[in-house]
Design a protein around this motif. Structure first.
Motif, PDB file in Angstrom:
ATOM      1  N   ASP A 194      41.875 -42.546  45.156  1.00 64.65           N
ATOM      2  CA  ASP A 194      42.512 -43.542  44.296  1.00 64.65           C
ATOM      3  C   ASP A 194      43.933 -43.142  43.925  1.00 64.65           C
ATOM      4  O   ASP A 194      44.835 -43.994  43.846  1.00 64.65           O
ATOM      5  CB  ASP A 194      41.682 -43.755  43.032  1.00 64.65           C
ATOM      6  CG  ASP A 194      40.450 -44.613  43.281  1.00 64.65           C
ATOM      7  OD1 ASP A 194      40.339 -45.202  44.379  1.00 64.65           O
ATOM      8  OD2 ASP A 194      39.584 -44.694  42.386  1.00 64.65           O
ATOM      9  N   ARG A 195      44.164 -41.864  43.674  1.00 65.24           N
ATOM     10  CA  ARG A 195      45.526 -41.426  43.328  1.00 65.24           C
ATOM     11  C   ARG A 195      46.464 -41.584  44.521  1.00 65.24           C
ATOM     12  O   ARG A 195      47.625 -41.966  44.355  1.00 65.24           O
ATOM     13  CB  ARG A 195      45.513 -39.977  42.824  1.00 65.24           C
ATOM     14  CG  ARG A 195      44.960 -39.855  41.406  1.00 65.24           C
ATOM     15  CD  ARG A 195      45.070 -38.422  40.871  1.00 65.24           C
ATOM     16  NE  ARG A 195      46.449 -37.990  40.729  1.00 65.24           N
ATOM     17  CZ  ARG A 195      47.211 -38.212  39.652  1.00 65.24           C
ATOM     18  NH1 ARG A 195      46.727 -38.903  38.622  1.00 65.24           N
ATOM     19  NH2 ARG A 195      48.456 -37.770  39.606  1.00 65.24           N
ATOM     20  N   LEU A 196      45.973 -41.315  45.714  1.00 67.33           N
ATOM     21  CA  LEU A 196      46.806 -41.535  46.896  1.00 67.33           C
ATOM     22  C   LEU A 196      47.130 -43.017  47.052  1.00 67.33           C
ATOM     23  O   LEU A 196      48.267 -43.375  47.394  1.00 67.33           O
ATOM     24  CB  LEU A 196      46.080 -41.015  48.143  1.00 67.33           C
ATOM     25  CG  LEU A 196      45.982 -39.486  48.276  1.00 67.33           C
ATOM     26  CD1 LEU A 196      45.087 -39.113  49.445  1.00 67.33           C
ATOM     27  CD2 LEU A 196      47.367 -38.859  48.441  1.00 67.33           C
ATOM     28  N   ARG A 197      46.159 -43.862  46.785  1.00 64.77           N
ATOM     29  CA  ARG A 197      46.381 -45.308  46.871  1.00 64.77           C
ATOM     30  C   ARG A 197      47.442 -45.756  45.860  1.00 64.77           C
ATOM     31  O   ARG A 197      48.225 -46.675  46.130  1.00 64.77           O
ATOM     32  CB  ARG A 197      45.070 -46.039  46.632  1.00 64.77           C
ATOM     33  CG  ARG A 197      45.181 -47.566  46.616  1.00 64.77           C
ATOM     34  CD  ARG A 197      43.820 -48.212  46.432  1.00 64.77           C
ATOM     35  NE  ARG A 197      43.120 -47.705  45.255  1.00 64.77           N
ATOM     36  CZ  ARG A 197      43.344 -48.107  44.017  1.00 64.77           C
ATOM     37  NH1 ARG A 197      44.283 -49.022  43.786  1.00 64.77           N
ATOM     38  NH2 ARG A 197      42.665 -47.605  43.008  1.00 64.77           N
ATOM     39  N   LEU A 198      47.463 -45.093  44.703  1.00 61.99           N
ATOM     40  CA  LEU A 198      48.427 -45.434  43.651  1.00 61.99           C
ATOM     41  C   LEU A 198      49.765 -44.723  43.823  1.00 61.99           C
ATOM     42  O   LEU A 198      50.676 -44.905  43.006  1.00 61.99           O
ATOM     43  CB  LEU A 198      47.835 -45.076  42.280  1.00 61.99           C
ATOM     44  CG  LEU A 198      46.594 -45.863  41.854  1.00 61.99           C
ATOM     45  CD1 LEU A 198      45.965 -45.240  40.613  1.00 61.99           C
ATOM     46  CD2 LEU A 198      46.949 -47.327  41.608  1.00 61.99           C
ATOM     47  N   GLY A 199      49.879 -43.902  44.862  1.00 66.89           N
ATOM     48  CA  GLY A 199      51.118 -43.177  45.093  1.00 66.89           C
ATOM     49  C   GLY A 199      51.324 -41.999  44.164  1.00 66.89           C
ATOM     50  O   GLY A 199      52.465 -41.585  43.922  1.00 66.89           O
ATOM     51  N   LEU A 200      50.236 -41.441  43.645  1.00 66.84           N
ATOM     52  CA  LEU A 200      50.311 -40.330  42.694  1.00 66.84           C
ATOM     53  C   LEU A 200      49.981 -39.004  43.381  1.00 66.84           C
ATOM     54  O   LEU A 200      49.217 -38.970  44.353  1.00 66.84           O
ATOM     55  CB  LEU A 200      49.329 -40.566  41.542  1.00 66.84           C
ATOM     56  CG  LEU A 200      49.570 -41.825  40.709  1.00 66.84           C
ATOM     57  CD1 LEU A 200      48.423 -42.043  39.723  1.00 66.84           C
ATOM     58  CD2 LEU A 200      50.900 -41.731  39.981  1.00 66.84           C
TER      59      LEU A 200
END
Length: 506
Positions: free
Chosen positions: A404-410
């Motif tokens: 999810d963090r990768l999806r959010l660019g985090l």
């Protein structure tokens, strides 16, 4: 641990001849709380698969409260799928055991009486199937751990090649797996025209009710398409979120509890004061009045489940792997090091943006309460215990947040270090060159990978990331591969303590 808990020697008791049982309840000291109801009038309505310490510290206590409130038809029959230890300890005690609630202020002891009988599934599988098929059984609950569902954690689907699943398809009347028992009993009830029971998973699976429903239906379809359709249409699989820290019971725990009781209790349970149970209210076959015992009934447990998995369980696993490597035997010991406490908090804070909670949920307060609970000096919760079965736990505890963090660019640096800790741990050798007793369904495969690559992060991390049952397609993401490889490189170069410290400094 004694091979026969029923005969475990207990020091410090007032009279070693006495054993906790119905007949000896009256001999307990006045300050010991005991069942406030007539156990002889209680009949079973729940069969629980996987009657270990966690169930006896949580769900069984809720039912005990409800029985004290006047319910009489919701007693529990507990079944162990493998080990006879719990049965051998509790049978001579009429199912009674002590719940020892520990905090910095001391220990409160309580005798729990909701478990009316116990069975060992592998010894008499047909008897357990009959018990489950009995119309009086309206709920079948489970705490069999993640690996007990014979599934692939990354996909949530049944592992059709699992040895227990292969056996159960060939021997439907004498199953070995939890899934096999459920389907065998449901098939019998369908033939008899009896209503199905509700299946209530209390394990740390993502969307546990939906996941178990899918696994059970997939297994049933391998037996009969019509049976699978009936299960899909008629059987309820409510999801749950269960929260209570329950360390493994030790010899010292048994001795201390028996001393407080003045008699032997071969199988007490030790836990913390905090307890929470959130359940989706879907019970076509009926249910106890859970709300009367403090259970929160909701229409959708998903946000609460994600909160627990990604805040509590994720930080617990991070502390377990990195803390073990750093030489900490328990979570509380690791929390005395402010660097590890800060790292646990960072795991929670990084997970927070991936959660969609109901209005009014205070994640900061929940995180603060977790840090306090982890620091409870009275709980001897071993890092080694929490580190077990990591291949089954990582997808929902750490990898889902990373995805999810990768999806959010985090960035995913925090969780990458936790995953690197797991990678270093499963090599089977600690930072001092000592052997680690790695308990995991994939232990042999993981060890073989470690031996083939050697302790070189640039080879080990990519090789482990290719273990599809754990990492799935996420393991091929170049951003994840780079972050995890870098974290493992730092871990090998600096050691766990220093790696956590430099992480905080960064």
């Amino acid at each position: 641990m004694s091979s026969d808990p029923a005969k475990v020697p207990v020091s410090g008791t007032k009279d070693g001849d006495f054993r906790l049982s119905n007949a000896t309840l009256h001999r307990l000291p006045d300050q010991i709380r005991r069942p406030a109801y007539d156990r002889s009038r209680v009949t079973p309505g729940i069969v629980h698969l996987g009657i270990g310490a966690f169930h006896r510290a949580h769900q069984a206590v809720v039912i005990d409260d409800l029985l004290a409130g006047g319910a009489t038809d919701w007693g529990i029959v507990g079944a162990s799928l493998r080990s006879p230890e719990t049965h051998d300890a509790l049978a001579p005690q009429d199912g009674l055991y002590t719940l020892a609630v520990r905090s910095g202020a001391g220990t409160n002891h309580r005798i729990v009486g909701s478990v009316l009988a116990t069975e060992v599934a592998k010894e008499k599988p047909g008897q357990l199937v009959a018990r489950l098929a009995n119309p009086a059984t309206r709920i079948v609950s489970l705490t069999v751990t993640e690996k007990g569902y014979c599934h692939t954690p990354q996909t949530g689907d049944l592992d059709e090649s699992h040895p227990d699943i292969v056996h159960d398809l060939q021997n439907p009347g004498t199953p070995r797996s939890a899934v096999g028992f459920l389907v065998a009993a449901l098939a019998r009830r369908r033939i008899a025209g009896a209503a199905p029971f509700t299946v209530l998973s209390c394990d740390n699976l993502s969307a546990n009710g939906h996941t178990v429903g899918r696994i059970v239906t997939q297994f049933a379809a391998l037996r009969s398409r019509n049976l699978a359709k009936w299960i899909e249409a008629e059987v309820a699989f409510p999801s749950t979120m269960v929260d209570r820290i329950v360390p493994e019971t030790t010899e010292a725990d048994r001795a201390a509890v028996s001393s407080a009781l003045g008699m032997t209790d071969a199988w007490p349970v030790v836990t913390e004061p905090f307890t929470q149970w959130i359940v989706e209210d879907r019970f076509p076959a009926g249910r106890p009045d859970f709300a009367a015992a403090g259970v929160q009934l909701v229409s959708d447990v998903t946000p609460f489940e994600h909160m627990k998995l990604r805040l509590l369980n994720a930080s617990h696993s991070a502390l377990a792997y990195l803390g073990y490597l750093a030489g900490f035997e328990t979570i509380a010991a690791a929390m005395t090091d402010e660097r590890f406490a800060a790292f646990a908090l960072q795991v929670m804070q990084d997970a927070a943006p991936t959660l969609a909670m109901p209005e009014g949920t205070d994640l900061a307060a929940y995180s603060a309460s977790l840090l306090q609970r982890f620091s409870n000096p009275a709980l001897h919760h071993r890092t080694w215990q929490i580190a077990m079965d990591g291949s089954q736990k990582l997808p929902q505890r750490l990898l889902a947040t990373m995805q999810d963090r990768l999806r959010l660019g985090l960035p995913i640096d925090t969780h990458s270090l936790a995953v690197a800790g797991w990678m270093r741990y499963v090599t089977g050798t600690d930072e001092q060159g000592r052997t680690i007793d790695v308990r995991d369904p994939l232990a042999a495969k993981l060890k073989a990978i470690a031996e083939s690559t050697g302790p070189v992060a640039e080879r080990l991390a990519p090789a482990l990331l290719e273990v599809e049952p754990i990492f799935g397609v996420l393991g091929a993401d170049p951003r994840l591969r780079s972050a995890v490889t870098g974290a493992l490189t730092k871990l090998y170069a600096l050691g766990a303590r220093q790696a956590v410290q430099t992480f905080q400094a960064a």
